[in-house]
Design a protein around this motif. Sequence first.
Motif, PDB file in Angstrom:
ATOM      1  N   HIS A  53       0.876  -1.172   0.000  1.00 39.60           N
ATOM      2  CA  HIS A  53       0.000   0.000   0.000  1.00 39.60           C
ATOM      3  C   HIS A  53       0.918   1.228   0.000  1.00 39.60           C
ATOM      4  CE1 HIS A  53       0.939   0.428   4.245  1.00 39.60           C
ATOM      5  NE2 HIS A  53       0.267  -0.673   4.581  1.00 39.60           N
ATOM      6  N   LYS A 105      -1.445  -0.840  -4.055  1.00 40.54           N
ATOM      7  CA  LYS A 105      -2.845  -0.936  -3.660  1.00 40.54           C
ATOM      8  C   LYS A 105      -3.412   0.425  -3.289  1.00 40.54           C
ATOM      9  CE  LYS A 105      -1.581  -3.787  -0.475  1.00 40.54           C
ATOM     10  NZ  LYS A 105      -1.408  -4.829   0.571  1.00 40.54           N
ATOM     11  N   HIS A 107      -7.521   2.920  -3.816  1.00 36.66           N
ATOM     12  CA  HIS A 107      -8.802   2.939  -4.519  1.00 36.66           C
ATOM     13  C   HIS A 107      -8.585   2.941  -6.026  1.00 36.66           C
ATOM     14  CE1 HIS A 107      -7.737   7.193  -4.430  1.00 36.66           C
ATOM     15  NE2 HIS A 107      -8.607   7.409  -5.388  1.00 36.66           N
ATOM     16  N   ASP A 122      -9.035   1.247 -12.011  1.00 38.09           N
ATOM     17  CA  ASP A 122      -9.883   2.107 -11.184  1.00 38.09           C
ATOM     18  C   ASP A 122     -10.915   1.240 -10.476  1.00 38.09           C
ATOM     19  OD1 ASP A 122     -11.275   4.107 -10.022  1.00 38.09           O
ATOM     20  OD2 ASP A 122     -11.756   5.193 -11.849  1.00 38.09           O
ATOM     21  N   MET A 124     -12.248   1.505  -7.218  1.00 37.83           N
ATOM     22  CA  MET A 124     -13.265   2.306  -6.553  1.00 37.83           C
ATOM     23  C   MET A 124     -14.245   1.456  -5.747  1.00 37.83           C
ATOM     24  SD  MET A 124     -12.331   5.348  -7.176  1.00 37.83           S
ATOM     25  CE  MET A 124     -13.730   6.367  -6.695  1.00 37.83           C
ATOM     26  N   GLU A 125     -13.733   0.483  -5.010  1.00 34.37           N
ATOM     27  CA  GLU A 125     -14.586  -0.337  -4.143  1.00 34.37           C
ATOM     28  C   GLU A 125     -14.109  -0.154  -2.714  1.00 34.37           C
ATOM     29  OE1 GLU A 125     -17.135  -1.639  -2.512  1.00 34.37           O
ATOM     30  OE2 GLU A 125     -17.568  -2.266  -4.577  1.00 34.37           O
ATOM     31  N   SER A 126     -14.827   0.683  -1.961  1.00 34.74           N
ATOM     32  CA  SER A 126     -14.367   1.079  -0.633  1.00 34.74           C
ATOM     33  C   SER A 126     -14.330  -0.081   0.349  1.00 34.74           C
ATOM     34  CB  SER A 126     -15.260   2.195  -0.083  1.00 34.74           C
ATOM     35  OG  SER A 126     -16.611   1.770   0.009  1.00 34.74           O
ATOM     36  N   ALA A 129     -11.051  -1.586   1.512  1.00 32.91           N
ATOM     37  CA  ALA A 129     -10.172  -0.914   2.470  1.00 32.91           C
ATOM     38  C   ALA A 129     -10.125  -1.647   3.807  1.00 32.91           C
ATOM     39  CB  ALA A 129     -10.633   0.527   2.681  1.00 32.91           C
TER      40      ALA A 129
END
Length: 210
Positions: A53, A105, A107, A122, A124-126, A129
């Motif tokens: 990350h 890693k 979003h 992309d 974009m899967e919260s 997290a």
Amino acid sequence: MGPGLSWNRTLDESLTKAIEAQAQRGIGLVFDADAIVHAAVHTFAGPTVFTPHPVEFERFLKALPLDTTEGLLPGEDKLSRLITSNPVPLLQLAARKTNGVIILKGHVIYIGAPDGTYSVIDGMESILAMGGSGDLLAGLTGALMARMKRNKETIDPLVCSKWAVAILIEAGHRLAQKGAFQDPLALVEILGSIAGELWLPPLRGTLDGR
């Protein structure tokens, strides 16, 4: 190597043995968490993937044994900003230096290869997290590399990395649709279902072309 482990001398010895085994047998290696910075000082002879990350990637970059021809890293504040805003040149540098594929890693997910090519995904899967999803990505990447090694006797770490990211994001989307609090164990179950969909007939062997 890395998920769930606090680094120690025994793991240093395991890293040395893994590097030797890779050179002799062409095995794949995947590094996550604390293992990333310890592996950064090596240039790998075979298929290798790092899954940092942003904070781990910054530590990774600082551990690289760069020489004067490769330039100096920017100062700490600027380095952090570059990692979150324009990480591609840094990915290319780190991938070339280690001869490994790097999955950065976030979003938005970046995948960099030693030859300078890169992908931007992309996601974009919260829900991804959540703690533990990165460990799953590392394990899934390793599993795909092992499958390719078994079926083709060689490993393309870039292909396996892209598949692992795509499968994890799809699992995250499906988990998010459930609408309630979830943990990584629920994500594991969905990953298993997706793997079954991909590699049972009629799509059996999609990863390796068989």
